[in-house]
Motif scaffolding. Sequence first.
Motif, PDB file in Angstrom:
ATOM      1  N   LYS A 196       0.786  -1.385   0.065  1.00 32.25           N
ATOM      2  CA  LYS A 196      -0.198  -0.140  -0.001  1.00 32.25           C
ATOM      3  C   LYS A 196       0.669   1.211  -0.090  1.00 32.25           C
ATOM      4  CE  LYS A 196      -3.967  -2.081   2.367  1.00 32.25           C
ATOM      5  NZ  LYS A 196      -3.133  -3.306   2.607  1.00 32.25           N
ATOM      6  N   THR A 197       2.101   1.270   0.431  1.00 29.52           N
ATOM      7  CA  THR A 197       2.817   2.462   0.580  1.00 29.52           C
ATOM      8  C   THR A 197       4.369   2.288   0.062  1.00 29.52           C
ATOM      9  OG1 THR A 197       3.650   1.856   2.732  1.00 29.52           O
ATOM     10  CG2 THR A 197       1.540   2.983   2.429  1.00 29.52           C
ATOM     11  N   PRO A 198       4.949   3.429  -0.321  1.00 31.18           N
ATOM     12  CA  PRO A 198       6.381   2.973  -0.845  1.00 31.18           C
ATOM     13  C   PRO A 198       7.287   2.522   0.340  1.00 31.18           C
ATOM     14  CG  PRO A 198       5.586   5.007  -1.384  1.00 31.18           C
ATOM     15  CD  PRO A 198       4.563   4.659  -0.466  1.00 31.18           C
ATOM     16  N   TYR A 199       7.049   2.817   1.559  1.00 27.55           N
ATOM     17  CA  TYR A 199       7.861   2.218   2.901  1.00 27.55           C
ATOM     18  C   TYR A 199       7.471   0.659   2.734  1.00 27.55           C
ATOM     19  CZ  TYR A 199      10.105   1.891   7.268  1.00 27.55           C
ATOM     20  OH  TYR A 199      10.981   1.730   8.308  1.00 27.55           O
ATOM     21  N   GLU A 200       6.334   0.367   2.528  1.00 24.20           N
ATOM     22  CA  GLU A 200       5.902  -1.175   2.755  1.00 24.20           C
ATOM     23  C   GLU A 200       6.790  -1.917   1.593  1.00 24.20           C
ATOM     24  OE1 GLU A 200       1.842  -1.944   2.437  1.00 24.20           O
ATOM     25  OE2 GLU A 200       1.614  -1.457   4.687  1.00 24.20           O
ATOM     26  N   ALA A 201       6.590  -1.116   0.353  1.00 25.61           N
ATOM     27  CA  ALA A 201       7.627  -1.650  -0.863  1.00 25.61           C
ATOM     28  C   ALA A 201       9.140  -1.906  -0.317  1.00 25.61           C
ATOM     29  CB  ALA A 201       7.394  -0.797  -2.013  1.00 25.61           C
ATOM     30  N   LEU A 202       9.438  -0.970   0.234  1.00 25.58           N
ATOM     31  CA  LEU A 202      10.992  -1.098   0.728  1.00 25.58           C
ATOM     32  C   LEU A 202      11.238  -2.076   1.812  1.00 25.58           C
ATOM     33  CD1 LEU A 202      13.561   0.714   0.256  1.00 25.58           C
ATOM     34  CD2 LEU A 202      12.830   2.050   2.288  1.00 25.58           C
ATOM     35  N   ILE A 203      10.305  -2.460   2.593  1.00 28.69           N
ATOM     36  CA  ILE A 203      10.414  -3.594   3.644  1.00 28.69           C
ATOM     37  C   ILE A 203      10.276  -4.886   2.673  1.00 28.69           C
ATOM     38  CG2 ILE A 203       9.334  -4.781   5.374  1.00 28.69           C
ATOM     39  CD1 ILE A 203       8.079  -2.037   6.327  1.00 28.69           C
ATOM     40  N   LEU A 204       9.433  -4.797   1.763  1.00 27.41           N
ATOM     41  CA  LEU A 204       9.382  -6.308   0.873  1.00 27.41           C
ATOM     42  C   LEU A 204      10.678  -6.378   0.102  1.00 27.41           C
ATOM     43  CD1 LEU A 204       7.785  -8.546   0.129  1.00 27.41           C
ATOM     44  CD2 LEU A 204       6.776  -7.237  -1.378  1.00 27.41           C
ATOM     45  N   ALA A 205      11.160  -5.314  -0.551  1.00 33.27           N
ATOM     46  CA  ALA A 205      12.472  -5.127  -1.216  1.00 33.27           C
ATOM     47  C   ALA A 205      13.530  -5.607  -0.482  1.00 33.27           C
ATOM     48  CB  ALA A 205      12.653  -3.945  -2.052  1.00 33.27           C
ATOM     49  N   SER A 206      13.708  -5.558   0.905  1.00 29.89           N
ATOM     50  CA  SER A 206      14.807  -5.628   1.610  1.00 29.89           C
ATOM     51  C   SER A 206      14.565  -7.279   1.993  1.00 29.89           C
ATOM     52  CB  SER A 206      14.717  -4.979   2.945  1.00 29.89           C
ATOM     53  OG  SER A 206      13.747  -5.455   3.867  1.00 29.89           O
ATOM     54  N   ILE A 207      13.668  -7.675   2.023  1.00 35.68           N
ATOM     55  CA  ILE A 207      13.524  -9.332   2.450  1.00 35.68           C
ATOM     56  C   ILE A 207      13.736  -9.908   1.144  1.00 35.68           C
ATOM     57  CG2 ILE A 207      11.823 -11.201   2.821  1.00 35.68           C
ATOM     58  CD1 ILE A 207      10.070  -9.306   4.364  1.00 35.68           C
ATOM     59  N   VAL A 208      13.404  -9.565  -0.143  1.00 35.20           N
ATOM     60  CA  VAL A 208      13.804 -10.075  -1.381  1.00 35.20           C
ATOM     61  C   VAL A 208      15.171 -10.145  -1.717  1.00 35.20           C
ATOM     62  CG1 VAL A 208      13.439  -9.830  -3.879  1.00 35.20           C
ATOM     63  CG2 VAL A 208      11.353  -9.530  -2.586  1.00 35.20           C
ATOM     64  N   GLU A 209      15.744  -8.908  -1.161  1.00 44.31           N
ATOM     65  CA  GLU A 209      17.333  -8.701  -1.518  1.00 44.31           C
ATOM     66  C   GLU A 209      17.924  -9.673  -0.672  1.00 44.31           C
ATOM     67  OE1 GLU A 209      20.007  -7.068  -3.130  1.00 44.31           O
ATOM     68  OE2 GLU A 209      19.008  -5.375  -3.031  1.00 44.31           O
ATOM     69  N   LYS A 210      17.767 -10.154   0.788  1.00 45.41           N
ATOM     70  CA  LYS A 210      18.255 -10.994   1.415  1.00 45.41           C
ATOM     71  C   LYS A 210      18.101 -12.281   1.218  1.00 45.41           C
ATOM     72  CE  LYS A 210      20.281 -10.005   4.442  1.00 45.41           C
ATOM     73  NZ  LYS A 210      22.123  -9.857   4.733  1.00 45.41           N
ATOM     74  N   GLU A 211      16.869 -12.666   0.509  1.00 39.28           N
ATOM     75  CA  GLU A 211      16.463 -14.110   0.389  1.00 39.28           C
ATOM     76  C   GLU A 211      16.986 -14.446  -1.228  1.00 39.28           C
ATOM     77  OE1 GLU A 211      15.212 -16.389   1.740  1.00 39.28           O
ATOM     78  OE2 GLU A 211      13.607 -15.881   3.094  1.00 39.28           O
ATOM     79  N   THR A 212      17.504 -13.636  -2.054  1.00 38.01           N
ATOM     80  CA  THR A 212      17.775 -13.693  -3.543  1.00 38.01           C
ATOM     81  C   THR A 212      19.535 -14.463  -3.481  1.00 38.01           C
ATOM     82  OG1 THR A 212      16.129 -12.225  -4.093  1.00 38.01           O
ATOM     83  CG2 THR A 212      17.845 -12.814  -5.937  1.00 38.01           C
ATOM     84  N   GLY A 213      19.517 -15.693  -4.047  1.00 37.63           N
ATOM     85  CA  GLY A 213      20.775 -16.061  -4.264  1.00 37.63           C
ATOM     86  C   GLY A 213      21.319 -15.843  -5.627  1.00 37.63           C
TER      87      GLY A 213
END
Length: 325
Positions: A196-213
Motif C-alpha cells: 500500500k505504501t512506498p515504505y512497505e515496498a521498501l520493507i518487502l524489497a529488503s526481504i527479497v534482497e536478502k532471500e535472493t541467491g
Amino acid sequence: MIKKLVSLVFVAIVAACAGFYSWSMQPISESTIEFTIKPGSSVRSSAQQIANAGVPINPVMLELLARLHGQANKFKAGPYEAEAGITPVGLISKIVRGEFSQFSFALIEGWTFKQMRQALLQNPYVKHDAAKLSDQEILAKLTTDFTQPEGLFFPDTYLFPKGVSDMDVYKRAFDQLQQHLLTAWQQRDAGASPIKTPYEALILASIVEKETGRASDREMIAGVFVNRLRLGMLLQTDPTVIYGMGDQYQGKIRKRDLQQDTPYNTYTRAGLPPTPIALVGMDALKAALNPAHTDALYFVARGDGSSQFSSNLDDHNRAVNHFIR
C-alpha cells in the motif's frame, strides 16, 4: 654601448621568459602528493601551503604564474592531489576548477545500517561528525518522516572529496534512496501487489534482497511473498528472524529461534516486519513492486544459488527432502 646593453637586457628577458615558460610546462613530481588549501587563503598563502605540504615547487614562481594567467583570485579551498607528472600550469588549472582529491565509498546491497555505520567509522578519508550520535539522532538530521534508519540509504559507489563529513555521505545516500523509491513506486504494477505504501515496498524489497541467491529469481521470490501477504499466510522468512536476533545470531538458526517472538519473527507474526532489514538495490525494489505473476507459495534453495518454487506444501516438502535433507 647603450644599444649593446639594451640588446643584452632584451636577450636576458627573452631567455627568462623562455625559461619560465619551460618551467611552467615541466612535470613537478614523480609521485602523487596530497595538499590542502585552507579557506580564505590568498594566492600567495595558497602557493606556500602547497610547497609546505611537500610539493616540490617554488611558491613565488607558482604565484607569479597564477597572476600572469589571471587566476590569482580564482583558487578554491579544499583537498587536492598533485599527481605524478602534473605541471605547474596543470596544477593551477586543477585548483581553479576545484578538482578536489576524491575517494570512493561503496554501500553494498544487503548491508544493515549497523554495517554502513561501521564502514564509515573505519574510513580514513571521512570526518566523523556522526560518530557519537545515535541512529535516531543521525536520522533526525536527515528527515522527520521516519523513526528508524534501516534500509533508508541507497547502495551504490559514491565519490566524495577527502575530508567530507560522514553526515554528507548519509545525506547523499538517503536522498538517492528517496529518488529511486519514488521512481519505482510510480512504475509499479499496482494490480500485482497488496503493498500500500512506498515504505512497505521498501520493507518487502529488503526481504527479497536478502532471500535472493540468483538475480533471475528476484521476481519469483517477490511473487511468493506477495501471494502469502494476499492470502494472510505467514511470510516465514529466515532473514527477518536473523535480523530480529541481532547480535545473538551466530551463523545458525535453531528451532527455538524460530519460536522466539520478536517484531521481526515472520514465523510468529503475520504481515511485514516493522522496518526494512537491509539496504535495497534497485533490482530488488523493482521486483517487489513488479512481482512475477505466479501461483507459487513456497521456495527452497537448490544449493547452486537458485531456488525451487512450489505452489503447494506437498511439492515443497518433496523439494526440501531433495535439496536439503
